[in-house]
Design a protein around this motif. Structure first.
Motif, PDB file in Angstrom:
ATOM      1  N   UNK A  94      51.967  17.812  51.589  1.00  0.00           N
ATOM      2  CA  UNK A  94      51.248  17.997  53.170  1.00  0.00           C
ATOM      3  C   UNK A  94      50.810  19.626  53.132  1.00  0.00           C
ATOM      4  N   UNK A  95      51.246  20.433  52.405  1.00  0.00           N
ATOM      5  CA  UNK A  95      50.912  21.739  52.519  1.00  0.00           C
ATOM      6  C   UNK A  95      50.114  22.288  51.455  1.00  0.00           C
ATOM      7  N   UNK A  96      49.628  21.405  50.409  1.00  0.00           N
ATOM      8  CA  UNK A  96      48.555  21.779  49.220  1.00  0.00           C
ATOM      9  C   UNK A  96      47.402  22.149  49.777  1.00  0.00           C
ATOM     10  N   UNK A  97      46.771  21.722  50.567  1.00  0.00           N
ATOM     11  CA  UNK A  97      45.319  21.748  50.964  1.00  0.00           C
ATOM     12  C   UNK A  97      45.046  23.291  51.447  1.00  0.00           C
ATOM     13  N   UNK A  98      46.089  23.855  52.428  1.00  0.00           N
ATOM     14  CA  UNK A  98      46.024  25.108  53.042  1.00  0.00           C
ATOM     15  C   UNK A  98      46.350  26.040  51.754  1.00  0.00           C
ATOM     16  N   UNK A  99      47.183  25.919  50.826  1.00  0.00           N
ATOM     17  CA  UNK A  99      47.448  26.737  49.843  1.00  0.00           C
ATOM     18  C   UNK A  99      46.571  26.791  48.696  1.00  0.00           C
ATOM     19  N   UNK A 100      45.848  25.635  48.250  1.00  0.00           N
ATOM     20  CA  UNK A 100      44.520  25.591  47.611  1.00  0.00           C
ATOM     21  C   UNK A 100      43.350  26.400  48.338  1.00  0.00           C
ATOM     22  N   UNK A 101      43.154  26.112  49.387  1.00  0.00           N
ATOM     23  CA  UNK A 101      42.211  26.815  50.124  1.00  0.00           C
ATOM     24  C   UNK A 101      42.205  28.468  50.175  1.00  0.00           C
ATOM     25  N   UNK A 102      43.452  28.894  50.466  1.00  0.00           N
ATOM     26  CA  UNK A 102      43.736  30.532  50.423  1.00  0.00           C
ATOM     27  C   UNK A 102      43.630  30.905  49.034  1.00  0.00           C
ATOM     28  N   UNK A 103      44.167  30.163  48.071  1.00  0.00           N
ATOM     29  CA  UNK A 103      43.761  30.554  46.710  1.00  0.00           C
ATOM     30  C   UNK A 103      42.319  30.859  46.163  1.00  0.00           C
ATOM     31  N   UNK A 104      41.563  29.735  46.681  1.00  0.00           N
ATOM     32  CA  UNK A 104      40.077  29.760  46.200  1.00  0.00           C
ATOM     33  C   UNK A 104      39.524  30.951  46.829  1.00  0.00           C
ATOM     34  N   UNK A 105      39.909  31.408  48.007  1.00  0.00           N
ATOM     35  CA  UNK A 105      39.216  32.395  48.717  1.00  0.00           C
ATOM     36  C   UNK A 105      39.503  33.557  47.909  1.00  0.00           C
ATOM     37  N   UNK A 106      40.438  33.916  47.157  1.00  0.00           N
ATOM     38  CA  UNK A 106      40.587  35.002  46.448  1.00  0.00           C
ATOM     39  C   UNK A 106      40.082  34.810  44.672  1.00  0.00           C
ATOM     40  N   UNK A 107      39.754  33.678  44.409  1.00  0.00           N
ATOM     41  CA  UNK A 107      39.449  33.661  43.107  1.00  0.00           C
ATOM     42  C   UNK A 107      37.830  33.817  42.801  1.00  0.00           C
TER      43      UNK A 107
ATOM     44  N   UNK B 140      34.089  30.748  32.489  1.00  0.00           N
ATOM     45  CA  UNK B 140      34.267  29.666  33.365  1.00  0.00           C
ATOM     46  C   UNK B 140      35.743  29.833  33.670  1.00  0.00           C
ATOM     47  N   UNK B 141      36.611  30.490  33.231  1.00  0.00           N
ATOM     48  CA  UNK B 141      37.957  30.575  33.796  1.00  0.00           C
ATOM     49  C   UNK B 141      38.123  31.200  35.152  1.00  0.00           C
ATOM     50  N   UNK B 142      38.867  30.677  36.080  1.00  0.00           N
ATOM     51  CA  UNK B 142      38.993  31.423  37.339  1.00  0.00           C
ATOM     52  C   UNK B 142      40.214  32.486  37.369  1.00  0.00           C
ATOM     53  N   UNK B 143      39.790  33.655  37.827  1.00  0.00           N
ATOM     54  CA  UNK B 143      40.553  34.571  37.801  1.00  0.00           C
ATOM     55  C   UNK B 143      40.929  35.375  39.194  1.00  0.00           C
ATOM     56  N   UNK B 144      41.953  35.765  39.377  1.00  0.00           N
ATOM     57  CA  UNK B 144      42.311  36.621  40.619  1.00  0.00           C
ATOM     58  C   UNK B 144      42.565  37.961  40.335  1.00  0.00           C
ATOM     59  N   UNK B 145      41.902  38.869  40.701  1.00  0.00           N
ATOM     60  CA  UNK B 145      42.321  40.332  40.463  1.00  0.00           C
ATOM     61  C   UNK B 145      41.678  40.656  39.169  1.00  0.00           C
ATOM     62  N   UNK B 146      41.577  41.943  38.965  1.00  0.00           N
ATOM     63  CA  UNK B 146      41.105  42.577  37.569  1.00  0.00           C
ATOM     64  C   UNK B 146      42.123  42.712  36.359  1.00  0.00           C
ATOM     65  N   UNK B 147      43.089  41.994  36.614  1.00  0.00           N
ATOM     66  CA  UNK B 147      44.207  42.166  35.475  1.00  0.00           C
ATOM     67  C   UNK B 147      44.196  40.766  34.859  1.00  0.00           C
ATOM     68  N   UNK B 148      43.383  39.679  35.083  1.00  0.00           N
ATOM     69  CA  UNK B 148      43.258  38.648  34.301  1.00  0.00           C
ATOM     70  C   UNK B 148      44.453  37.466  34.878  1.00  0.00           C
TER      71      UNK B 148
ATOM     72  N   UNK C 101      45.706  34.321  37.359  1.00  0.00           N
ATOM     73  CA  UNK C 101      45.356  33.146  37.957  1.00  0.00           C
ATOM     74  C   UNK C 101      46.148  32.468  38.746  1.00  0.00           C
ATOM     75  N   UNK C 102      45.672  31.653  39.380  1.00  0.00           N
ATOM     76  CA  UNK C 102      46.725  30.769  40.377  1.00  0.00           C
ATOM     77  C   UNK C 102      46.264  29.209  40.007  1.00  0.00           C
ATOM     78  N   UNK C 103      47.421  28.432  39.844  1.00  0.00           N
ATOM     79  CA  UNK C 103      47.060  26.979  39.765  1.00  0.00           C
ATOM     80  C   UNK C 103      48.022  26.232  40.836  1.00  0.00           C
ATOM     81  N   UNK C 104      47.331  25.672  41.723  1.00  0.00           N
ATOM     82  CA  UNK C 104      48.271  24.895  42.584  1.00  0.00           C
ATOM     83  C   UNK C 104      48.853  23.480  42.405  1.00  0.00           C
ATOM     84  N   UNK C 105      50.069  23.443  42.409  1.00  0.00           N
ATOM     85  CA  UNK C 105      50.353  21.868  42.150  1.00  0.00           C
ATOM     86  C   UNK C 105      51.663  21.422  43.215  1.00  0.00           C
ATOM     87  N   UNK C 106      51.729  20.360  43.222  1.00  0.00           N
ATOM     88  CA  UNK C 106      52.873  19.759  44.200  1.00  0.00           C
ATOM     89  C   UNK C 106      54.052  19.841  43.320  1.00  0.00           C
TER      90      UNK C 106
END
Length: 167
Positions: free
Chosen positions: A41-54, A60-68, A70-75
């Motif tokens: 029930x908390x995955x949507x908010x988590x995924x949305x916040x991660x996507x805002x920084x990706x 084609x790889x999703x990256x967060x920050x300059x050091x390579x 990433x974040x994958x969201x899982x239940x």
């Protein structure tokens, strides 16, 4: 990171109870490959916040920050974790709050079998005792990190940080 106390670059990090994803995003900015886990029930908010920084790379790889990183969201349900992702390090904050949940957390940590760093709020002496006793029964090496490692501006005696080494 500049002090060399903890280097996350290139590590596979599993965050338990990721909430809004702040720790997961910060870890990814330091170069970690993070799997941020939460209840369904908390995955949507988590995924949305991660996507805002990706940001998507040229490959084609999703990256967060300059050091390579990433974040994958899982239940992940601590009461029945099933197959848990492999990782080099477990991170968690504010995950010890009732005896039942705390015991499930420790069983989950046992099934993961990786070193962990957990920051916990000392809500009640009873729940904290259950946490430490469960870790001891599971044969974890438990090390309470000194408060001096935490910036004075945010340091409080109500929050302690533990480094856990599995048996």
């Amino acid at each position: 990171d500049d002090l060399g106390l903890l280097r996350l670059e290139g590590l596979r990090v599993l965050e338990l109870g990721a909430g809004t994803g702040v720790l997961a995003v910060a870890s990814a900015q330091l170069g970690a490959e993070v799997i941020a886990t939460e209840q369904e029930e908390r995955l949507k908010l988590l995924q949305k916040n991660v996507e805002r920084h990706a940001v998507s790379n040229d490959d084609g790889r999703v990256q967060i920050g300059r050091r390579g990183g990433s974040v994958d969201v899982q239940e992940l349900d601590w009461f029945s974790p099933g197959a848990v992702p492999e990782c080099d390090l477990v991170l968690a904050t504010d995950v010890v709050y009732t005896e039942e949940v705390t015991l499930a957390l420790v069983r989950c940590l046992v099934s993961i079998g990786a070193p962990a760093i957990l920051s916990v709020e000392l809500r009640t002496e009873e729940v904290h005792s259950v946490f430490v006793e469960a870790l001891a029964q599971a044969r974890f090496s438990v090390h309470r990190l000194p408060a001096s490692l935490i910036a004075e501006s945010v340091r409080t005696p109500r929050v302690v940080t533990y480094a856990l080494l599995p048996p």
